[in-house]
Design a protein around this motif. Structure first.
Motif, PDB file in Angstrom:
ATOM      1  N   LYS A  40       9.887   5.998  12.636  1.00 37.73           N
ATOM      2  CA  LYS A  40       9.728   6.397  11.194  1.00 37.73           C
ATOM      3  C   LYS A  40      10.851   6.639  10.173  1.00 37.73           C
ATOM      4  CE  LYS A  40       6.375   7.446   9.112  1.00 37.73           C
ATOM      5  NZ  LYS A  40       4.929   7.833   8.309  1.00 37.73           N
ATOM      6  N   TYR A  97      -1.593  -4.144   7.543  1.00 33.16           N
ATOM      7  CA  TYR A  97      -1.820  -3.059   8.393  1.00 33.16           C
ATOM      8  C   TYR A  97      -3.342  -2.685   8.606  1.00 33.16           C
ATOM      9  CZ  TYR A  97       2.917  -1.174   8.268  1.00 33.16           C
ATOM     10  OH  TYR A  97       4.138  -1.212   8.314  1.00 33.16           O
ATOM     11  N   THR A 109       1.107   8.078   9.666  1.00 34.13           N
ATOM     12  CA  THR A 109       0.892   6.606   9.020  1.00 34.13           C
ATOM     13  C   THR A 109       2.324   5.554   9.481  1.00 34.13           C
ATOM     14  OG1 THR A 109       2.190   6.909   7.110  1.00 34.13           O
ATOM     15  CG2 THR A 109      -0.024   7.271   6.654  1.00 34.13           C
ATOM     16  N   ARG A 139      -3.111  15.045  -2.229  1.00 35.66           N
ATOM     17  CA  ARG A 139      -3.154  13.453  -2.382  1.00 35.66           C
ATOM     18  C   ARG A 139      -4.568  13.037  -2.313  1.00 35.66           C
ATOM     19  NH1 ARG A 139      -0.854  10.298   2.769  1.00 35.66           N
ATOM     20  NH2 ARG A 139      -2.809  10.674   3.464  1.00 35.66           N
ATOM     21  N   GLY A 196       6.522   2.218   6.158  1.00 29.21           N
ATOM     22  CA  GLY A 196       6.745   1.431   5.048  1.00 29.21           C
ATOM     23  C   GLY A 196       5.570   1.718   3.930  1.00 29.21           C
ATOM     24  N   GLU A 197       5.235   0.685   3.121  1.00 28.06           N
ATOM     25  CA  GLU A 197       4.148   0.883   2.133  1.00 28.06           C
ATOM     26  C   GLU A 197       2.917   0.452   2.940  1.00 28.06           C
ATOM     27  OE1 GLU A 197       4.253   1.540  -1.296  1.00 28.06           O
ATOM     28  OE2 GLU A 197       6.358   2.416  -0.475  1.00 28.06           O
ATOM     29  N   LEU A 198       1.619   0.920   2.408  1.00 32.48           N
ATOM     30  CA  LEU A 198       0.496   0.607   3.008  1.00 32.48           C
ATOM     31  C   LEU A 198       0.003  -0.915   2.436  1.00 32.48           C
ATOM     32  CD1 LEU A 198      -1.328   3.667   2.157  1.00 32.48           C
ATOM     33  CD2 LEU A 198      -1.020   2.799   4.653  1.00 32.48           C
ATOM     34  N   VAL A 199       0.405  -1.799   3.435  1.00 30.21           N
ATOM     35  CA  VAL A 199       0.069  -3.167   2.931  1.00 30.21           C
ATOM     36  C   VAL A 199      -1.076  -3.686   3.841  1.00 30.21           C
ATOM     37  CG1 VAL A 199       2.675  -3.996   2.428  1.00 30.21           C
ATOM     38  CG2 VAL A 199       2.012  -3.766   4.775  1.00 30.21           C
TER      39      VAL A 199
END
Length: 202
Positions: free
Chosen positions: A55, A152, A143, A194, A146-149
């Motif tokens: 990460k 995933y 997580t 969040r 990177g971005e949650l794409v």
């Protein structure tokens, strides 16, 4: 290695295989009740360092959670909490929530940050909870980088991307795209950090 485990009726033999991997310092990608997580045994320092490296974060600054099977581990890793906090957690867990609490002395040294807090999560996911019960203590979780794409959500696509970085990807079916709702429970009142998959009203 990609291991398919039945989400409703997990095969004990496969659960044991994954738990043994964690015990020996392995890193896994595994399903929760929200998104797929990256996890290891909380007592395996080298594995924690590997996750931090994947990460690109300092373990002390990383936002790692302890994923538990139930609230029985709470007093081991969190400082004393009020009855109100405990009641609230009991009401919302298992579920898509992470509660931030004061960390106890039993939280491994490598994870002690300036804030000295620990995120506690009890996912409503049978595979995860059986895995933690087999292991005997929580899994350290975070997580994927990177971005949650969308890729995933698909364990096979995750495996194709991370097979050289992790030891096992657990295929427990298609995952979600929205992470857990994070609540700071370190003060007198709980604060939403969040908004995620879990509904929360202040």
């Amino acid at each position: 290695m990609l291991i398919a485990i039945h989400p409703k009726d997990p095969q004990p033999r496969l659960i044991k295989q994954v738990a043994d991997c964690l015990r020996s310092g392995g890193i896994i990608v595994y399903p929760t009740d929200t998104i797929y997580g990256l996890g290891c045994d909380i007592f395996q320092t080298k594995a924690i360092e590997r996750i931090a490296w994947i990460k690109q974060v300092d373990p002390k600054k990383a936002q790692f959670s302890f994923v538990c099977a139930n609230l029985s581990h709470l007093s081991d890793f969190a400082k004393q909490i009020s009855n109100t906090t405990f009641r609230t957690m009991k009401e919302y867990l298992p579920g898509p929530y992470t509660f931030i609490l004061g960390a106890s002395k039993q939280v491994p040294k490598i994870l002690h940050s300036k804030k000295d807090t620990v995120g506690i999560r009890v996912p409503d996911n049978k595979i995860t909870r059986m895995l933690i019960e087999e292991l005997g203590h929580p899994i350290l979780s975070t997580t994927l980088p990177g971005e949650l794409v969308e890729e995933y959500t698909d364990p096979e696509m995750i495996y194709n991307k991370y097979q050289n970085l992790v030891d096992i990807v657990v295929d427990g079916g298609i995952g979600g795209m929205i992470p857990s709702t994070v609540i700071d429970a370190t003060g007198d009142t709980m604060v939403l950090v969040r908004q995620g998959a879990g509904e929360w009203e202040e």
